[in-house]
Design a protein around this motif. Structure first.
Motif, PDB file in Angstrom:
ATOM      1  N   ARG A  35     103.772  59.176  60.743  1.00 49.68           N
ATOM      2  CA  ARG A  35     102.631  59.504  61.539  1.00 49.68           C
ATOM      3  C   ARG A  35     102.598  61.046  62.088  1.00 49.68           C
ATOM      4  O   ARG A  35     101.560  61.411  61.941  1.00 49.68           O
ATOM      5  CB  ARG A  35     102.904  58.593  62.993  1.00 49.68           C
ATOM      6  N   LYS A  36     103.819  61.635  62.329  1.00 47.45           N
ATOM      7  CA  LYS A  36     103.808  63.037  62.745  1.00 47.45           C
ATOM      8  C   LYS A  36     103.271  63.781  61.327  1.00 47.45           C
ATOM      9  O   LYS A  36     102.514  64.792  61.554  1.00 47.45           O
ATOM     10  CB  LYS A  36     105.140  63.634  63.031  1.00 47.45           C
ATOM     11  N   THR A  38     101.270  62.803  59.123  1.00 52.55           N
ATOM     12  CA  THR A  38      99.944  62.547  58.889  1.00 52.55           C
ATOM     13  C   THR A  38      99.005  63.625  60.118  1.00 52.55           C
ATOM     14  O   THR A  38      97.927  63.876  59.509  1.00 52.55           O
ATOM     15  CB  THR A  38      99.425  61.024  59.272  1.00 52.55           C
ATOM     16  N   ARG A  39      99.451  63.500  61.187  1.00 52.73           N
ATOM     17  CA  ARG A  39      98.866  64.322  62.282  1.00 52.73           C
ATOM     18  C   ARG A  39      98.851  65.804  61.718  1.00 52.73           C
ATOM     19  O   ARG A  39      97.888  66.369  61.889  1.00 52.73           O
ATOM     20  CB  ARG A  39      99.348  64.240  63.640  1.00 52.73           C
ATOM     21  N   GLN A  40      99.986  66.398  61.281  1.00 51.00           N
ATOM     22  CA  GLN A  40     100.051  67.708  60.873  1.00 51.00           C
ATOM     23  C   GLN A  40      99.222  67.946  59.726  1.00 51.00           C
ATOM     24  O   GLN A  40      98.522  69.034  59.687  1.00 51.00           O
ATOM     25  CB  GLN A  40     101.653  67.916  60.451  1.00 51.00           C
ATOM     26  N   PHE A  43      95.352  67.814  61.017  1.00 52.10           N
ATOM     27  CA  PHE A  43      94.842  68.610  62.274  1.00 52.10           C
ATOM     28  C   PHE A  43      95.608  69.949  62.287  1.00 52.10           C
ATOM     29  O   PHE A  43      95.107  71.051  62.991  1.00 52.10           O
ATOM     30  CB  PHE A  43      95.245  67.889  63.605  1.00 52.10           C
TER      31      PHE A  43
END
Length: 167
Positions: A35-36, A38-40, A43
């Motif tokens: 999940r980290k 994916t955000r990195q 975004f």
């Protein structure tokens, strides 16, 4: 009671009335490493060779236990539904990105073959590909952000729980 709108049917939030109870995946919290990432990717810093190595290592470490919680009828229902109602051309050559251990591949390959089509399965994590119990499609170890195929050779792309690379 299900709510129907056009061609979509929304199931009630409490699916247990249909005899379906799905426990959350372990590690499904906001701090899970994927999940980290994916955000990195979405975004912040995008995709890089270093991030690809980290993701491959993460999934290689989960490969041996990957299938059991992800291959049941409830988890694969969206794939089956898309094949049944998607209105897609199934007689061509397809590419499955993020194929992992082949949970989705084992569903789409026979459906495509029945229509005269085929699929090539690609994953970043080599151990995930090695854990695929059924060799129903050619397996390619590769990064979806830089595919080793010529443009226009596939009629469709299948991705199940996979990062998108819009660029």
């Amino acid at each position: 009671m299900a709510e129907h709108s056009g061609s979509l049917t929304r199931l009630p939030d409490d699916a247990s009335e249909h005899g379906v109870v799905v426990a959350p995946e372990s590690g499904a919290d906001a701090d899970h490493p994927m999940r980290k990432v994916t955000r990195q990717v979405a975004f912040e810093h995008g995709w890089s060779a270093g991030r690809a190595r980290k993701v491959a290592d993460l999934f290689d470490g989960m490969a041996a236990e990957w299938d059991a919680p992800r291959s049941g009828l409830v988890r694969t229902a969206p794939i089956r539904d898309a094949l049944a109602r998607g209105g897609m051309r199934l007689d061509g050559r397809w590419l499955e990105l993020g194929a992992g251990t082949g949970v989705g591949t084992r569903i789409i390959a026979p459906a495509l073959a029945a229509a005269g089509g085929s699929v090539v399965a690609v994953d970043l994590a080599l151990r995930m590909l090695r854990e695929s119990p059924a060799r129903v499609a050619p397996l390619v170890h590769g990064d979806a952000s830089s595919l080793p195929f010529a443009d226009g050779v596939f009629h469709g792309v299948a991705m199940f729980n996979m990062l998108l690379f819009p660029e």
